[in-house]
Scaffold this motif. Structure first.
Motif, short mmCIF file in Angstrom:
data_model
loop_
_atom_site.label_atom_id
_atom_site.label_comp_id
_atom_site.label_asym_id
_atom_site.label_seq_id
_atom_site.Cartn_x
_atom_site.Cartn_y
_atom_site.Cartn_z
N ARG A 143 0.80 -1.23 0.00
CA ARG A 143 0.00 0.00 0.00
C ARG A 143 0.83 1.28 0.00
NH1 ARG A 143 -3.09 0.51 4.67
NH2 ARG A 143 -2.04 -1.19 5.77
N LEU A 144 2.15 1.15 -0.01
CA LEU A 144 2.98 2.35 0.05
C LEU A 144 3.12 3.00 -1.33
CD1 LEU A 144 4.95 4.09 1.84
CD2 LEU A 144 6.79 2.72 0.85
N ILE A 145 3.07 4.31 -1.35
CA ILE A 145 3.49 5.11 -2.51
C ILE A 145 4.58 6.03 -2.00
CG2 ILE A 145 2.84 6.81 -4.24
CD1 ILE A 145 0.03 5.67 -4.24
N LEU A 146 5.78 5.90 -2.55
CA LEU A 146 6.92 6.66 -2.07
C LEU A 146 6.98 8.01 -2.79
CD1 LEU A 146 9.54 6.95 -0.44
CD2 LEU A 146 10.73 5.80 -2.32
N GLY A 147 6.73 9.07 -2.06
CA GLY A 147 6.81 10.41 -2.62
C GLY A 147 8.14 11.06 -2.24
N LEU A 148 8.85 11.56 -3.23
CA LEU A 148 10.14 12.19 -3.01
C LEU A 148 10.14 13.61 -3.56
CD1 LEU A 148 12.52 9.29 -4.09
CD2 LEU A 148 11.92 9.95 -1.75
N GLY A 149 10.85 14.50 -2.87
CA GLY A 149 11.01 15.86 -3.34
C GLY A 149 12.43 16.34 -3.10
N SER A 150 12.81 17.38 -3.81
CA SER A 150 14.19 17.87 -3.72
C SER A 150 14.41 18.87 -2.61
CB SER A 150 14.59 18.50 -5.06
OG SER A 150 13.77 19.63 -5.33
N GLN A 151 13.36 19.57 -2.16
CA GLN A 151 13.49 20.76 -1.32
C GLN A 151 14.29 21.82 -2.09
OE1 GLN A 151 13.16 22.96 0.94
NE2 GLN A 151 11.75 22.05 2.39
N ILE A 152 14.77 22.83 -1.42
CA ILE A 152 15.54 23.89 -2.07
C ILE A 152 16.93 23.97 -1.44
CG2 ILE A 152 13.53 25.23 -2.81
CD1 ILE A 152 13.94 27.03 -0.38
N SER A 202 23.51 20.22 -5.93
CA SER A 202 23.95 20.62 -7.27
C SER A 202 23.02 19.99 -8.28
CB SER A 202 25.39 20.15 -7.55
OG SER A 202 25.47 18.74 -7.58
N GLU A 203 22.76 20.69 -9.35
CA GLU A 203 21.99 20.17 -10.48
C GLU A 203 20.81 19.29 -10.01
OE1 GLU A 203 24.70 18.92 -13.85
OE2 GLU A 203 26.11 18.93 -12.16
N PRO A 204 19.84 19.90 -9.33
CA PRO A 204 18.80 19.09 -8.67
C PRO A 204 18.02 18.18 -9.61
CG PRO A 204 18.22 21.43 -8.71
CD PRO A 204 19.65 21.33 -9.10
N ASP A 263 19.03 16.71 -12.50
CA ASP A 263 19.86 15.58 -12.86
C ASP A 263 20.12 14.67 -11.66
OD1 ASP A 263 20.00 16.48 -15.45
OD2 ASP A 263 21.94 17.48 -15.20
N ARG A 264 20.31 15.28 -10.50
CA ARG A 264 20.53 14.49 -9.29
C ARG A 264 19.29 13.66 -8.95
NH1 ARG A 264 24.06 14.73 -4.79
NH2 ARG A 264 25.16 16.51 -5.72
N MET A 265 18.11 14.24 -9.11
CA MET A 265 16.89 13.49 -8.79
C MET A 265 16.68 12.34 -9.77
SD MET A 265 14.35 13.14 -6.71
CE MET A 265 13.93 14.67 -5.85
N ARG A 266 16.98 12.57 -11.03
CA ARG A 266 16.86 11.48 -12.01
C ARG A 266 17.74 10.29 -11.59
NH1 ARG A 266 17.98 14.07 -16.03
NH2 ARG A 266 16.02 14.20 -17.21
N GLU A 267 18.97 10.60 -11.23
CA GLU A 267 19.88 9.52 -10.84
C GLU A 267 19.46 8.89 -9.52
OE1 GLU A 267 24.43 8.76 -9.57
OE2 GLU A 267 24.14 10.28 -11.12
N PHE A 268 18.94 9.70 -8.61
CA PHE A 268 18.47 9.18 -7.32
C PHE A 268 17.44 8.07 -7.55
CE2 PHE A 268 18.30 10.19 -2.73
CZ PHE A 268 17.24 9.36 -2.34
N VAL A 269 16.46 8.33 -8.40
CA VAL A 269 15.41 7.34 -8.67
C VAL A 269 16.00 6.11 -9.36
CG1 VAL A 269 13.25 6.91 -9.89
CG2 VAL A 269 13.61 9.10 -8.74
N LEU A 270 16.89 6.30 -10.30
CA LEU A 270 17.49 5.17 -11.00
C LEU A 270 18.33 4.32 -10.04
CD1 LEU A 270 18.56 6.88 -14.35
CD2 LEU A 270 16.55 5.46 -13.92
N ALA A 271 19.06 4.97 -9.14
CA ALA A 271 19.84 4.22 -8.15
C ALA A 271 18.92 3.47 -7.19
CB ALA A 271 20.74 5.18 -7.38
N LEU A 272 17.85 4.11 -6.78
CA LEU A 272 16.87 3.47 -5.89
C LEU A 272 16.30 2.21 -6.54
CD1 LEU A 272 15.32 3.93 -3.18
CD2 LEU A 272 13.66 5.25 -4.50
N ARG A 273 15.95 2.31 -7.80
CA ARG A 273 15.40 1.15 -8.50
C ARG A 273 16.45 0.06 -8.67
NH1 ARG A 273 10.35 2.64 -10.03
NH2 ARG A 273 9.97 4.72 -10.90
N ALA A 274 17.72 0.44 -8.86
CA ALA A 274 18.78 -0.56 -8.97
C ALA A 274 18.94 -1.34 -7.67
CB ALA A 274 20.10 0.13 -9.35
#
Length: 328
Positions: free
Chosen positions: A83-92, A105-107, A109-120
């Motif tokens: 039942r979990l939906i994981l919501g993520l945000g960058s903040q400022i 840095s580069e929020p 691009d960093r967020m894109r990689e964060f999600v890809l790393a999480l899925r890995a």
């Protein structure tokens, strides 16, 4: 369209609140990372509910690493039986760098990689394959059996990203399962900016991006004042200026930002005029609010979290009649 509730992060209140939320008939409940860690209260919410979708809206990704997010979200997904939906945000930048003391840095691009790393990481736990994520911002290449959590019959949770600007909207369209639209939003910004942007960048072979909104709702005068205060707070942030500019109020952001730097928080709500208030908030009786929400977001939103901001939000029963009317 699913109707969701705001969930308190108070460990003493969450069990009673989530039971009431489920009894009223909400479909889900979301907490927010502001004064407490979101994952602790979600553990109790999972324990004291049976059918609600639950998650943070949002947990601050850059205050953590993909691995430190992977563990609690995997556990909560298993504990809640999917039942979990994981919501993520960058903040400022100021909060990430000065409050959490983490790199910024580069929020986008960093967020894109964060999600890809999480899925890995999740993929390694699910399949046993070697963990091999080497990126610009994160490197995860070690996972021994002693540190691998138990299997998750429900699979990993879906990932929703919070986004306002075009670059982060693009990232959400490219790598996420859903989008959390910031409460500081209007119907015009949603339909004219957000929807075209994510539609243009959603991969053709991906499932449709789920859109979750958190529109302000004011059923009485105390609600109106709480919403006006919250709009003034969000409006002081430069990252949200483009929403005001769409409505010809870019100068308001400049003034609110100046006042926030001077610590004049109590003076700021008076600058939020009724036009802006009504553009961002469904104001009126439960029947009037239900009509406004349907007209603005029907056919666009997959989920609506009814949002009455404030340090002491009203009990879940505050929206019981509105939920019933939306159901009809």
């Amino acid at each position: 369209m699913k109707i969701d509730a705001r969930l308190d992060t108070s460990l003493t209140a969450v069990a009673g609140d989530v039971r009431a939320i489920e009894e009223i008939g909400f479909d889900g409940a979301w907490n927010t990372e502001n004064r407490a860690d979101p994952f602790l209260s979600l553990t109790l919410a999972c324990e004291h509910s049976e059918r609600l979708a639950l998650g943070p809206s949002v947990a601050i990704a850059f205050a953590r690493t993909p691995m430190t997010v992977a563990y609690p979200s995997w556990d909560l997904q298993r504990f809640s039986e999917g039942r979990l939906i994981l919501g993520l945000g960058s903040q400022i930048r100021p909060h990430v760098a000065r409050r959490f003391s983490m790199p910024w840095s580069e929020p986008a691009d960093r967020m894109r990689e964060f999600v890809l790393a999480l899925r890995a990481i999740w993929r390694t736990w699910a399949t046993g394959e070697r963990l091999e994520h080497r990126g610009r911002f994160y490197e995860h290449t070690l996972m021994a059996p002693a540190f691998t959590p138990p299997a998750n019959p429900s699979g990993p949770p879906p990932v929703f990203l919070a986004a306002v600007g075009p670059r982060m909207l693009r990232v959400a369209a490219e790598v996420a399962d859903g989008l959390f639209v910031h409460p500081f939003c209007t119907e015009a910004y949603l339909r004219d900016v957000i929807v075209p942007e994510v539609t243009a960048h959603r991969p053709a072979d991906a499932a449709p991006l789920q859109i979750a909104l958190s529109p302000f709702v004011a059923l009485d005068e105390s609600d109106v004042e709480a919403v006006r205060r919250q709009i003034s707070f969000y409006g002081s942030t430069p990252a949200y200026r483009r929403v005001l500019e769409l409505h010809g109020q870019g100068d308001l952001q400049t003034e609110l930002h100046r006042m926030s730097k001077e610590g004049r928080w109590d003076d700021m709500p008076a600058l939020v005029d009724d036009d802006l208030l009504h553009a961002m908030c469904a104001v009126g009786s439960p029947g009037e609010a239900a009509r406004t929400l349907r007209a603005r977001y029907g056919g666009v939103a997959d989920r609506l979290r009814l949002n009455r901001p404030g340090d002491t939000p009203p009990p879940p029963t505050h929206f019981a009649e509105l939920v019933d009317l939306l159901r009809r």
